[in-house]
Design a protein around this motif. Sequence first.
Motif, mmCIF file in Angstrom:
data_model
loop_
_atom_site.group_PDB
_atom_site.id
_atom_site.type_symbol
_atom_site.label_atom_id
_atom_site.label_comp_id
_atom_site.label_asym_id
_atom_site.label_seq_id
_atom_site.Cartn_x
_atom_site.Cartn_y
_atom_site.Cartn_z
ATOM 1 N N VAL A 86 -18.878 -18.309 -8.752
ATOM 2 C CA VAL A 86 -17.974 -18.888 -9.724
ATOM 3 C C VAL A 86 -17.575 -18.264 -10.876
ATOM 4 N N TRP A 87 -16.005 -18.322 -10.857
ATOM 5 C CA TRP A 87 -15.535 -17.365 -12.067
ATOM 6 C C TRP A 87 -15.102 -18.405 -13.129
ATOM 7 N N THR A 88 -14.822 -17.769 -14.386
ATOM 8 C CA THR A 88 -14.416 -18.679 -15.596
ATOM 9 C C THR A 88 -12.918 -18.229 -16.160
ATOM 10 N N ASP A 89 -12.481 -19.208 -16.621
ATOM 11 C CA ASP A 89 -11.294 -18.937 -17.136
ATOM 12 C C ASP A 89 -11.068 -18.663 -18.743
ATOM 13 N N ARG A 90 -9.997 -18.436 -19.216
ATOM 14 C CA ARG A 90 -9.959 -17.910 -20.566
ATOM 15 C C ARG A 90 -10.489 -18.741 -21.479
ATOM 16 N N ALA A 91 -10.559 -20.007 -21.238
ATOM 17 C CA ALA A 91 -11.074 -21.015 -22.180
ATOM 18 C C ALA A 91 -12.789 -21.059 -22.092
ATOM 19 N N GLY A 92 -13.267 -20.278 -20.984
ATOM 20 C CA GLY A 92 -14.560 -20.359 -20.895
ATOM 21 C C GLY A 92 -15.065 -21.596 -19.795
ATOM 22 N N GLU A 93 -13.932 -22.190 -19.192
ATOM 23 C CA GLU A 93 -14.200 -23.386 -18.269
ATOM 24 C C GLU A 93 -14.514 -22.696 -16.730
ATOM 25 N N ARG A 94 -15.384 -23.227 -15.998
ATOM 26 C CA ARG A 94 -15.515 -22.618 -14.719
ATOM 27 C C ARG A 94 -14.520 -23.125 -13.808
ATOM 28 N N VAL A 95 -13.901 -22.204 -12.743
ATOM 29 C CA VAL A 95 -12.695 -22.044 -12.251
ATOM 30 C C VAL A 95 -13.012 -22.829 -10.701
ATOM 31 N N ALA A 150 -7.994 3.237 -10.672
ATOM 32 C CA ALA A 150 -6.529 2.860 -10.318
ATOM 33 C C ALA A 150 -5.949 2.843 -11.752
ATOM 34 N N ARG A 151 -4.665 3.115 -11.822
ATOM 35 C CA ARG A 151 -4.014 2.649 -13.111
ATOM 36 C C ARG A 151 -3.407 1.517 -13.187
ATOM 37 N N MET A 152 -3.592 0.670 -14.194
ATOM 38 C CA MET A 152 -3.220 -0.457 -14.298
ATOM 39 C C MET A 152 -1.570 -0.463 -14.361
ATOM 40 N N PRO A 153 -0.958 -1.199 -13.593
ATOM 41 C CA PRO A 153 0.558 -1.420 -13.653
ATOM 42 C C PRO A 153 1.272 -1.759 -15.109
ATOM 43 N N ALA A 154 2.103 -1.397 -15.461
ATOM 44 C CA ALA A 154 2.789 -1.793 -16.753
ATOM 45 C C ALA A 154 3.021 -3.497 -16.653
ATOM 46 N N ASP A 155 3.313 -3.836 -15.347
ATOM 47 C CA ASP A 155 3.879 -5.277 -15.583
ATOM 48 C C ASP A 155 2.716 -6.211 -15.086
ATOM 49 N N ALA A 156 1.382 -5.744 -14.785
ATOM 50 C CA ALA A 156 0.227 -6.537 -14.643
ATOM 51 C C ALA A 156 0.000 -7.614 -15.667
ATOM 52 N N ARG A 157 -0.522 -8.610 -15.465
ATOM 53 C CA ARG A 157 -0.800 -9.434 -16.660
ATOM 54 C C ARG A 157 -2.359 -10.123 -16.195
ATOM 55 N N ASP A 158 -2.898 -10.251 -17.504
ATOM 56 C CA ASP A 158 -4.441 -10.722 -17.515
ATOM 57 C C ASP A 158 -4.323 -12.172 -16.996
ATOM 58 N N THR A 159 -5.151 -12.580 -16.131
ATOM 59 C CA THR A 159 -4.984 -13.903 -15.420
ATOM 60 C C THR A 159 -5.976 -14.770 -16.496
ATOM 61 N N GLY A 160 -6.971 -14.143 -17.040
ATOM 62 C CA GLY A 160 -7.872 -14.769 -17.879
ATOM 63 C C GLY A 160 -9.246 -15.065 -17.092
#
Length: 283
Positions: A175-184, A235-245
């Motif tokens: 189980v992953w967690t989101d930016r707010a610390g809630e379980r996804v 790998a190199r992080m693409p310039a247009d990549a965004r952190d999903t949280g």
Amino acid sequence: MRRGLVAVAMAVPVALAAVGCDDGARAPVVVEGTPPATPYRGPLYVPTRFVDDSGPRALRPASGAAGRALECDGQMFEGGGPDGWSRSDGGDTPEDGLRLYFDMFEPGQPDHGYRAERTESDRVLYSFDVKGRTKVAVVVAKDQKDRPGWGPETNAACDPAELPGRWAAALGYEVWTDRAGERVPVRRLSSYPGPEHCDWQSAHFLTLGERTYVRDPEGVFRRDGLIDARYRQRARMPADARDTGYHRRGRHLWLTADRDTAYVRTSAGVEAWPRASRGVACK
């Protein structure tokens, strides 16, 4: 796994084999528990209906009273209706009927710690509660058509992310967690190791919605044509990549707009997990 009128909505491919929580000696299937603040007051018999749909909307009509008894924070994850059995299968008590549910159907749900929430002469509602809210419900019934004795009639469960962490892990879910610390919710995002019985133990999967990404350091899936691109440990992080949280144990998920590759940032750098070009289910 035997199922009757069962509808399943889950984001994890068949490669995941759910198992019960092993605490050594088997813990009691039914416990006294604490009555919930708002117990289920609806009917224990609700006719079930199969809906030809793989999404969540098929679960409520298929799960009958068990589905109505759930108290999910999000959507129902799994639900199903009755199957038949021989006279030798049916139990003498409602608790026997609940045990039959786990013995015959092997559901990917907790297999002990249930409480009898409602009892009638021919039906009992058993609930697995988390902080006073029902996350798994099973209705057992007595002497119904093609189902002699006590046995399961309907069942339903919330997303595994709503279960205690030890249960989600025992059932095979990361189980992953989101930016707010809630379980996804697992339906939205989940990861899991490759199964050994298919010789995929070197791989790791991440499923986001309907897309599955593969960490394949030994090139097993590339060799077999299941992924088109190559997994890259550095790998190199693409310039247009965004952190999903979304994050789990030091792994942070980044995506580009096309979502063809999952970029996983760790303390060691960035990994590129390619998207599977077709199903990678292992049976």
